[in-house]
Write a protein that holds these residues in place. Structure first.
Motif: not given
Length: 535
Positions: A239-254
């Motif tokens: 679960p941590n990898a999926v959360n990190e992936l989605y959060n990372g995308i959102r943090s770069k592309c607002d």
């Protein structure tokens, strides 16, 4: 040096590249040649057809055609290239070094219920194993190769004829996490090993596309998004990898317009329920509404499932459908659910009987009757592809769908499940944002939003730009809507299509006269149209 890429479109179990989708193959290939110092031009096969460009490519040093279907489908946004068209392009344009990439190099069929056939092409290279090819050409392992080429190739999307209204398929993993495979699936043939891309690589690719003007993404190049990162975690759900992936995308592309996914294994969810719930919660937290988890159910007949090595039981599927409804069923301000399951059914599998059709139909009815929402139901006839176990089995056994039964049960499902399910998923008054016009028939314009399996909407008006639409009616697999504009700007036909209005009231409203409009019709307009517009 000059290279031209002709996008003939791809459709595989875990990647889609038919417009408005732009596939990974196109972008990686463009990036490879850009890194090598080529000038790269990009055309779709529909542009070639429309502009009669068959003779236009001899001026290039290298000519790449990308295409291939391994699952049957019907397409609104474009028509995939055929072997005859590939041959025509290569036969006419003999000067460039000619490369063919994709499943079309292995075999081709454009309809279900058939065998994909091998075709011979007189070219310098036929690339059947794309991952090995791009690694060899780039001179590094696959992960490093696609990290570099995906970022370099991001700029090619600007040459797509539909840009900026495109959606980019993003590869999050390759292959299937299962080590024994379904009898009919081409994923282990095209991509034998399972591994996930590093979070940073995916986020950096999305950011590069975002900087080039893309606002819609699908984490769809994956056989099972829930298994993403399991190979980082000794093969267990992560679960941590999926959360990190989605959060990372959102943090770069607002200001992403669309962030969707595609495939998930319902049995994997059921067998890893607690951690799957965390992953689903992360997806729903960061995604945009209208998202779908496509479940490769293929059959609800337990006998067929076992004979075709399909993972898990019907009880597993039921649990996964329930859990996704519970977590993803919340709706946005326009009334569109955040995340719902989709069901894929294949007819013609080994061991299928007449009872199989009835079992599939009754299970879909059961979901409807128990208010377990399905965003879409894909009914397909098997396409038998060389190299799959089913292909070799079909040499000894009769493996074909019963076309009469298929058409009969397809009719029942479309009428008795699809339409009432649409009414539950998209109640009257639901607002669907940024609907892009696709084609017109008479006075009706048909459009779709960007996203995973976007819903088709018929609007009795002409519009040429993306428009917000209010749902006022239903077809078997489509909606009827009216534009979200001032009431007096709606066409007569749009006003008539609103329940409770009718032709006489439509004429009165169009003339600005509400004095004699039926109270019931007036209340409907205020409830489902005027108030929504004001909000």
């Amino acid at each position: 040096m000059r290279c031209v890429i002709i996008d003939g479109y791809v459709d595989e179990p875990a990647v889609l590249g038919v417009p408005p989708y732009v596939s990974t193959y196109v972008r990686y290939t463009a990036g490879l040649f850009l890194i090598k110092g080529f000038e790269v031009d990009y055309y779709t096969v529909d542009q070639v057809r429309a502009n009669n460009m068959w003779h236009a490519f001899s001026v290039y040093d290298t000519m790449v055609i990308i295409g291939g279907l391994t699952v049957p489908g019907k397409y609104v946004g474009g028509n995939p290239i055929t072997p005859d068209e590939v041959k025509k392009l290569f036969d006419i344009n003999t000067k460039p070094y000619r490369i063919l990439i994709g499943a079309i190099g292995k075999a081709f069929s454009n309809k279900g219920g058939s065998f994909a056939k091998k075709f011979d092409f007189d070219v310098e290279e036929v690339v059947e194993d794309f991952s090995s090819w791009i690694s060899q050409e780039f001179g590094a392992d696959y992960l490093q190769s696609i990290r570099e080429t995906s970022i370099a190739g991001a700029e090619i999307v600007k040459f797509h004829p539909r840009f900026p209204d495109v959606i980019c398929e993003i590869e999050v993993s390759l292959g299937c996490e299962r080590r024994t495979f379904c009898t009919f699936c081409t994923e282990p043939i095209l991509h034998p090993k399972f591994f996930s891309r590093p979070v940073k690589d995916i986020v950096d690719e999305v950011e590069a596309l975002y900087k080039n003007g893309v606002r819609a993404f699908r984490l769809g190049r994956s056989a099972n998004i829930i298994a993403y990162g399991s190979d980082f975690n000794s093969g267990t759900i992560n679960p941590n990898a999926v959360n990190e992936l989605y959060n990372g995308i959102r943090s770069k592309c607002d200001d992403i317009r669309v962030l969707h996914t595609d495939n998930a294994n319902p049995t994997y969810i059921a067998k890893n329920l607690e951690k799957s719930v965390k992953i689903l919660e992360s997806i729903v937290k960061y995604n945009t509404s209208g998202d779908i988890l496509s479940f490769g159910v293929e059959s609800f007949d337990e006998i067929v499932r076992k004979k075709n090595n399909i993972d898990g039981t019907v009880e597993d599927i039921d649990l996964a459908v329930k859990v996704v409804n519970e977590i993803g069923g919340l709706r946005d301000s326009g009334g569109v659910p955040k995340l719902l399951p989709g069901i894929n059914i294949i007819f013609g599998l080994f061991g299928e009987t007449k009872k199989t059709y009835e079992i599939n139909y009754n299970k879909l009815l059961w979901y409807l009757e128990n208010d377990l929402l399905l965003r879409r139901i894909n009914l397909r006839q098997i396409m038998i592809f060389p190299g799959t176990p089913l292909y070799y089995l079909s040499q000894r056994k009769n493996v074909r769908p019963d076309k009469r039964l298929f058409e009969h049960y397809k009719y029942l499902i479309r009428n008795n499940v699809d339409t009432p399910m649409l009414k539950k998923v998209f109640p009257l008054g639901t607002i669907i944002r940024y609907v892009i016009p696709e084609f017109s028939e008479g006075k009706i314009t048909f459009g779709r939003p960007l996203g995973t399996y976007p819903i088709l909407i018929g609007v009795p008006a002409k519009f040429s730009e993306p428009t917000d639409i209010v749902v006022v009616g239903y077809g078997h697999r489509s909606l009827t809507g009216v534009r979200l504009v001032e009431l007096n700007k709606l066409t007569i036909e749009e006003l008539e299509s609103i329940p409770g209005i009718g032709k006489k009231n439509a004429l009165r409203i169009k003339q600005g006269d509400f004095s004699t409009v039926d109270k019931k019709a007036e209340n409907f307009v205020k409830k489902f149209f005027v108030e929504i517009k004001l909000n």
